[in-house]
Design a protein around this motif. Structure first.
Motif, PDB file in Angstrom:
ATOM      1  N   THR A   9       0.879  -1.163   0.000  1.00 16.75           N
ATOM      2  CA  THR A   9       0.000   0.000   0.000  1.00 16.75           C
ATOM      3  C   THR A   9       0.916   1.211   0.000  1.00 16.75           C
ATOM      4  N   VAL A  10       0.828   2.028  -1.040  1.00  9.33           N
ATOM      5  CA  VAL A  10       1.758   3.147  -1.236  1.00  9.33           C
ATOM      6  C   VAL A  10       1.242   4.378  -0.496  1.00  9.33           C
ATOM      7  N   TRP A  11       1.947   4.739   0.567  1.00 10.92           N
ATOM      8  CA  TRP A  11       1.646   5.948   1.344  1.00 10.92           C
ATOM      9  C   TRP A  11       2.906   6.788   1.447  1.00 10.92           C
ATOM     10  N   GLU A  12       2.736   8.073   1.472  1.00  4.36           N
ATOM     11  CA  GLU A  12       3.867   8.986   1.624  1.00  4.36           C
ATOM     12  C   GLU A  12       4.111   9.302   3.096  1.00  4.36           C
ATOM     13  N   GLY A  13       3.047   9.340   3.903  1.00  4.47           N
ATOM     14  CA  GLY A  13       3.154   9.648   5.333  1.00  4.47           C
ATOM     15  C   GLY A  13       2.789   8.445   6.181  1.00  4.47           C
ATOM     16  N   ALA A  14       2.659   8.682   7.488  1.00  2.00           N
ATOM     17  CA  ALA A  14       2.373   7.596   8.417  1.00  2.00           C
ATOM     18  C   ALA A  14       0.944   7.081   8.303  1.00  2.00           C
ATOM     19  N   CYS A  15       0.082   7.798   7.641  1.00  2.00           N
ATOM     20  CA  CYS A  15      -1.270   7.318   7.353  1.00  2.00           C
ATOM     21  C   CYS A  15      -1.755   8.008   6.085  1.00  2.00           C
ATOM     22  N   GLU A  16      -2.766   7.440   5.478  1.00  2.00           N
ATOM     23  CA  GLU A  16      -3.216   7.935   4.180  1.00  2.00           C
ATOM     24  C   GLU A  16      -3.665   9.388   4.225  1.00  2.00           C
ATOM     25  N   ILE A  17      -4.284   9.817   5.318  1.00  2.00           N
ATOM     26  CA  ILE A  17      -4.772  11.203   5.363  1.00  2.00           C
ATOM     27  C   ILE A  17      -3.637  12.220   5.450  1.00  2.00           C
ATOM     28  N   GLU A  18      -2.423  11.752   5.783  1.00  2.00           N
ATOM     29  CA  GLU A  18      -1.269  12.650   5.817  1.00  2.00           C
ATOM     30  C   GLU A  18      -0.580  12.778   4.458  1.00  2.00           C
ATOM     31  N   ASP A  19      -1.013  12.007   3.466  1.00  2.00           N
ATOM     32  CA  ASP A  19      -0.347  12.019   2.170  1.00  2.00           C
ATOM     33  C   ASP A  19      -0.447  13.383   1.498  1.00  2.00           C
ATOM     34  N   ASP A  20       0.658  13.790   0.938  1.00  2.00           N
ATOM     35  CA  ASP A  20       0.740  14.969   0.089  1.00  2.00           C
ATOM     36  C   ASP A  20       0.436  14.479  -1.324  1.00  2.00           C
ATOM     37  N   LEU A  21      -0.665  14.957  -1.914  1.00  2.00           N
ATOM     38  CA  LEU A  21      -1.091  14.425  -3.212  1.00  2.00           C
ATOM     39  C   LEU A  21      -0.075  14.676  -4.317  1.00  2.00           C
ATOM     40  N   GLU A  25       1.747  11.665  -6.416  1.00  2.00           N
ATOM     41  CA  GLU A  25       1.791  11.556  -7.881  1.00  2.00           C
ATOM     42  C   GLU A  25       3.220  11.404  -8.371  1.00  2.00           C
ATOM     43  N   LYS A  26       4.140  12.182  -7.809  1.00  2.00           N
ATOM     44  CA  LYS A  26       5.554  12.091  -8.192  1.00  2.00           C
ATOM     45  C   LYS A  26       6.096  10.696  -7.861  1.00  2.00           C
ATOM     46  N   ASN A  27       5.834  10.231  -6.645  1.00  2.00           N
ATOM     47  CA  ASN A  27       6.329   8.920  -6.227  1.00  2.00           C
ATOM     48  C   ASN A  27       5.735   7.803  -7.082  1.00  2.00           C
ATOM     49  N   CYS A  28       4.447   7.901  -7.390  1.00  2.00           N
ATOM     50  CA  CYS A  28       3.804   6.859  -8.197  1.00  2.00           C
ATOM     51  C   CYS A  28       4.343   6.844  -9.622  1.00  2.00           C
ATOM     52  N   ARG A  29       4.716   7.993 -10.163  1.00  2.00           N
ATOM     53  CA  ARG A  29       5.351   8.017 -11.487  1.00  2.00           C
ATOM     54  C   ARG A  29       6.685   7.277 -11.444  1.00  2.00           C
ATOM     55  N   GLU A  30       7.460   7.521 -10.385  1.00  2.00           N
ATOM     56  CA  GLU A  30       8.754   6.849 -10.245  1.00  2.00           C
ATOM     57  C   GLU A  30       8.571   5.341 -10.047  1.00  2.00           C
ATOM     58  N   ILE A  31       7.626   4.951  -9.203  1.00  2.00           N
ATOM     59  CA  ILE A  31       7.358   3.529  -8.965  1.00  2.00           C
ATOM     60  C   ILE A  31       6.862   2.868 -10.246  1.00  2.00           C
ATOM     61  N   LYS A  32       6.006   3.553 -10.985  1.00  2.00           N
ATOM     62  CA  LYS A  32       5.475   2.981 -12.226  1.00  2.00           C
ATOM     63  C   LYS A  32       6.596   2.679 -13.214  1.00  2.00           C
ATOM     64  N   GLU A  78      11.610   2.982   0.052  1.00  2.00           N
ATOM     65  CA  GLU A  78      12.509   4.136   0.087  1.00  2.00           C
ATOM     66  C   GLU A  78      11.872   5.340  -0.597  1.00  2.00           C
ATOM     67  N   ILE A  79      11.121   5.094  -1.653  1.00  2.00           N
ATOM     68  CA  ILE A  79      10.476   6.188  -2.391  1.00  2.00           C
ATOM     69  C   ILE A  79       9.293   6.750  -1.611  1.00  2.00           C
ATOM     70  N   SER A  83       4.818   3.681   3.280  1.00  2.00           N
ATOM     71  CA  SER A  83       4.193   2.486   2.706  1.00  2.00           C
ATOM     72  C   SER A  83       4.281   1.279   3.633  1.00  2.00           C
ATOM     73  N   HIS A  84       3.347   0.346   3.412  1.00  2.00           N
ATOM     74  CA  HIS A  84       3.361  -0.903   4.173  1.00  2.00           C
ATOM     75  C   HIS A  84       2.914  -2.052   3.278  1.00  2.00           C
ATOM     76  N   GLY A  85       3.380  -3.265   3.605  1.00  2.00           N
ATOM     77  CA  GLY A  85       3.001  -4.439   2.825  1.00  2.00           C
ATOM     78  C   GLY A  85       3.809  -5.656   3.221  1.00  2.00           C
ATOM     79  N   LEU A  86       3.582  -6.748   2.497  1.00  2.00           N
ATOM     80  CA  LEU A  86       4.251  -8.020   2.745  1.00  2.00           C
ATOM     81  C   LEU A  86       4.716  -8.626   1.432  1.00  2.00           C
ATOM     82  N   LEU A  87       5.852  -9.317   1.475  1.00  2.00           N
ATOM     83  CA  LEU A  87       6.357 -10.055   0.328  1.00  2.00           C
ATOM     84  C   LEU A  87       6.772 -11.436   0.808  1.00  2.00           C
ATOM     85  N   TYR A  88       6.116 -12.471   0.280  1.00  2.00           N
ATOM     86  CA  TYR A  88       6.452 -13.862   0.584  1.00  2.00           C
ATOM     87  C   TYR A  88       7.313 -14.394  -0.550  1.00  2.00           C
TER      88      TYR A  88
END
Length: 131
Positions: A9-21, A25-32, A78-79, A83-88
């Motif tokens: 789950t891609v978040w910029e801050g510690a929770c979704e409501i803290e995200d800077d839109l 967008e910049k981070n998602c372009r880089e991740i994409k 790092e970007i 963010s949080h998630g799991l990889l098996y």
């Protein structure tokens, strides 16, 4: 075989409501761009949106270990530092871990390795050899 499944789950801050839109967008372009570099017929890695929120999904079953899977998972944290998630990951060619999944947990963008207790040891938990 090298099998992996995961999500972020891609978040910029510690929770979704803290995200800077704008930052999102910049981070998602880089991740994409990173995700696009790893698409092929044997892997499913994609950035997608649900209900306006970005996620990354990982799924694959390859013949041999693929270092880029964990590297990409770490790089996403790092970007987008909230963010949080799991990889098996299961690498059957690794003599130390061939009979178990390794779990990589991302919390607040930081990745740590965890011991799997749900599917491991693979034999006899999810498969049976030697009977």
């Amino acid at each position: 075989m090298f099998e992996y499944h995961g999500w972020v789950t891609v978040w910029e801050g510690a929770c979704e409501i803290e995200d800077d839109l704008a930052l999102r967008e910049k981070n998602c372009r880089e991740i994409k761009l990173l995700v696009e570099n790893h698409k092929d017929d044997m892997s499913r890695v994609e950035l997608f949106y649900q209900n306006g929120s970005p996620y990354v999904r990982f799924d694959g079953d390859r013949n041999h270990y693929q270092a880029w899977v964990l590297e990409l998972f770490i790089r996403i944290g790092e970007i987008a530092k909230g963010s949080h998630g799991l990889l098996y990951v299961r690498d059957q060619e690794n003599p130390d871990y061939g009979n178990e999944f390794q779990v990589w947990r991302m919390a607040k963008g930081k990745v740590t390795k965890m011991k799997d207790t749900l599917l491991s040891p693979c034999d006899p938990t999810i498969e049976t050899y030697g009977e």
